[in-house]
Design a protein around this motif. Sequence first.
Motif, PDB file in Angstrom:
ATOM      1  N   LEU A 180       4.791  -5.668 -24.305  1.00  0.00           N
ATOM      2  CA  LEU A 180       6.028  -6.053 -23.620  1.00  0.00           C
ATOM      3  C   LEU A 180       7.243  -5.353 -24.200  1.00  0.00           C
ATOM      4  N   PHE A 181       7.290  -5.178 -25.508  1.00  0.00           N
ATOM      5  CA  PHE A 181       8.498  -4.665 -26.161  1.00  0.00           C
ATOM      6  C   PHE A 181       8.843  -3.235 -25.772  1.00  0.00           C
ATOM      7  N   GLY A 182       7.932  -2.486 -25.185  1.00  0.00           N
ATOM      8  CA  GLY A 182       8.259  -1.138 -24.767  1.00  0.00           C
ATOM      9  C   GLY A 182       8.975  -1.051 -23.443  1.00  0.00           C
ATOM     10  N   LEU A 183       9.136  -2.204 -22.750  1.00  0.00           N
ATOM     11  CA  LEU A 183       9.702  -2.191 -21.404  1.00  0.00           C
ATOM     12  C   LEU A 183      11.119  -1.644 -21.383  1.00  0.00           C
ATOM     13  N   GLU A 184      11.951  -2.067 -22.339  1.00  0.00           N
ATOM     14  CA  GLU A 184      13.344  -1.621 -22.320  1.00  0.00           C
ATOM     15  C   GLU A 184      13.455  -0.134 -22.665  1.00  0.00           C
TER      16      GLU A 184
ATOM     17  N   GLY B  99      15.003   0.961 -14.457  1.00  0.00           N
ATOM     18  CA  GLY B  99      15.721   2.138 -14.921  1.00  0.00           C
ATOM     19  C   GLY B  99      16.303   2.963 -13.799  1.00  0.00           C
ATOM     20  N   ILE B 100      15.598   3.010 -12.653  1.00  0.00           N
ATOM     21  CA  ILE B 100      16.096   3.762 -11.503  1.00  0.00           C
ATOM     22  C   ILE B 100      17.142   2.959 -10.727  1.00  0.00           C
ATOM     23  N   ALA B 101      16.868   1.667 -10.553  1.00  0.00           N
ATOM     24  CA  ALA B 101      17.732   0.852  -9.699  1.00  0.00           C
ATOM     25  C   ALA B 101      19.025   0.426 -10.394  1.00  0.00           C
ATOM     26  N   PHE B 102      18.966   0.165 -11.700  1.00  0.00           N
ATOM     27  CA  PHE B 102      20.142  -0.323 -12.428  1.00  0.00           C
ATOM     28  C   PHE B 102      20.378   0.608 -13.607  1.00  0.00           C
ATOM     29  N   ARG B 103      21.353   1.486 -13.466  1.00  0.00           N
ATOM     30  CA  ARG B 103      21.536   2.539 -14.463  1.00  0.00           C
ATOM     31  C   ARG B 103      22.723   2.307 -15.380  1.00  0.00           C
ATOM     32  N   SER B 104      23.291   1.133 -15.360  1.00  0.00           N
ATOM     33  CA  SER B 104      24.440   0.865 -16.223  1.00  0.00           C
ATOM     34  C   SER B 104      23.974   0.410 -17.604  1.00  0.00           C
ATOM     35  N   PRO B 105      24.781   0.696 -18.640  1.00  0.00           N
ATOM     36  CA  PRO B 105      24.446   0.217 -19.989  1.00  0.00           C
ATOM     37  C   PRO B 105      24.329  -1.298 -20.066  1.00  0.00           C
ATOM     38  N   ALA B 106      25.129  -2.003 -19.249  1.00  0.00           N
ATOM     39  CA  ALA B 106      25.078  -3.466 -19.260  1.00  0.00           C
ATOM     40  C   ALA B 106      23.724  -3.972 -18.791  1.00  0.00           C
ATOM     41  N   ALA B 107      23.152  -3.320 -17.770  1.00  0.00           N
ATOM     42  CA  ALA B 107      21.845  -3.730 -17.270  1.00  0.00           C
ATOM     43  C   ALA B 107      20.766  -3.505 -18.316  1.00  0.00           C
ATOM     44  N   THR B 108      20.839  -2.387 -19.007  1.00  0.00           N
ATOM     45  CA  THR B 108      19.872  -2.104 -20.070  1.00  0.00           C
ATOM     46  C   THR B 108      19.964  -3.134 -21.181  1.00  0.00           C
ATOM     47  N   MET B 109      21.184  -3.493 -21.552  1.00  0.00           N
ATOM     48  CA  MET B 109      21.376  -4.490 -22.604  1.00  0.00           C
ATOM     49  C   MET B 109      20.851  -5.852 -22.163  1.00  0.00           C
ATOM     50  N   ALA B 110      21.055  -6.187 -20.892  1.00  0.00           N
ATOM     51  CA  ALA B 110      20.570  -7.471 -20.378  1.00  0.00           C
ATOM     52  C   ALA B 110      19.054  -7.552 -20.463  1.00  0.00           C
ATOM     53  N   VAL B 111      18.373  -6.462 -20.113  1.00  0.00           N
ATOM     54  CA  VAL B 111      16.914  -6.441 -20.194  1.00  0.00           C
ATOM     55  C   VAL B 111      16.458  -6.551 -21.641  1.00  0.00           C
ATOM     56  N   GLN B 112      17.139  -5.865 -22.554  1.00  0.00           N
ATOM     57  CA  GLN B 112      16.797  -5.949 -23.966  1.00  0.00           C
ATOM     58  C   GLN B 112      16.903  -7.383 -24.475  1.00  0.00           C
ATOM     59  N   VAL B 113      17.891  -8.108 -23.979  1.00  0.00           N
ATOM     60  CA  VAL B 113      18.063  -9.498 -24.387  1.00  0.00           C
ATOM     61  C   VAL B 113      17.000 -10.385 -23.755  1.00  0.00           C
TER      62      VAL B 113
END
Length: 267
Positions: A77-81, A168-182
Amino acid sequence: MTTLLTPRSPALRNGWILTQRELLHWVRQPALPIFGLLFSIMLLLMFGFLFGGAIEVPGGGDYINFLLPGMFTLTMLFGLEGTMLAMSTDATKGITDRFRSMPIHSSAVAFGRCGADMASSVLNLAVLIVGGLFIGWRITTDLGSALVAVALLLWLRFALLWIGIFLGIAFRSPAATMAVQVLVWPVGFLSNVFVAPETMPGWLGAIAQWNPISATATATRQLFGNPTGVTSGWMTEWAVPMALLWPLVLTLVFLPLSARAYRHLRR
C-alpha cells in the motif's frame, strides 16, 4: 528506439521500453526507493520489538509471525503515493505530452509506470522477507503455499498501482498528492496489519475486516502458516477468495478510469 516505437507496436512492448526508463532513473537516483525500503524496515522493527511485547494475538501465537505478513501487505500500500507523484510530475512537466505525441500505444505510459513499480515491489518484498527470517519469522507451510502468498501480495500491489496512476493523472496538484499521502495512513492502520480486529470495538473491527488490506494480510498469514488473529467469522474461510476478489474489483474500476483520464489529459 524509433524502430520499436511504431504505431503497430503492442502496448506491452512500448510499456517495457518506458519501464526501462523508470528503472534507469532509480539506478541514477536511488535515494527514493532506498528510503521507502528503510521506512518499511523501521516500522517492522518498531512494532515488532517496541510494541510487540504488549500485543497479544487472539488464538495464540508469536506476534512476530503475526506481524510480518501484515507488514508485507502494508508495504504494497505504501507505494501508492509514489506512483501518484511520478505520474503527476510527468504530466505537469509536459513529459506525458511528449509521449502522447510519439507513435506509441496510448496505454504504454501507464504500463511503463506499472512495470517499474512492480519491479520495485518485488525487490522490496524480497528484502523484507529475508529481513523477517533474520528476526525470527518463519514459514511453516510448503513452498507452493508460500509462493501463492507472495503472488497475492503482488496482485494487491498491481491493483493499488492503478489507483495511484489514476490519481496522478486526474489530480495533479501538490495538495492532492499530500492528501493521498495522509489518507494512506488511516487506510493502512484501519486493518488487521498490526492488531486483530477482534481486539477493536465492534463497529471498528467490522470496518477493519472489510478493508482489502485485511483480506490480503489474513490470506497470506494462512498461506505462510502464521497466526491469523482470527478465531471466528467469515474471514477464517473466505480470506483467500477475498484477497483475490478485492484487487480484481479495484483493477476493473481504476484501470479503465486511468485510460479515460489519460485520453482526456489536457495539454
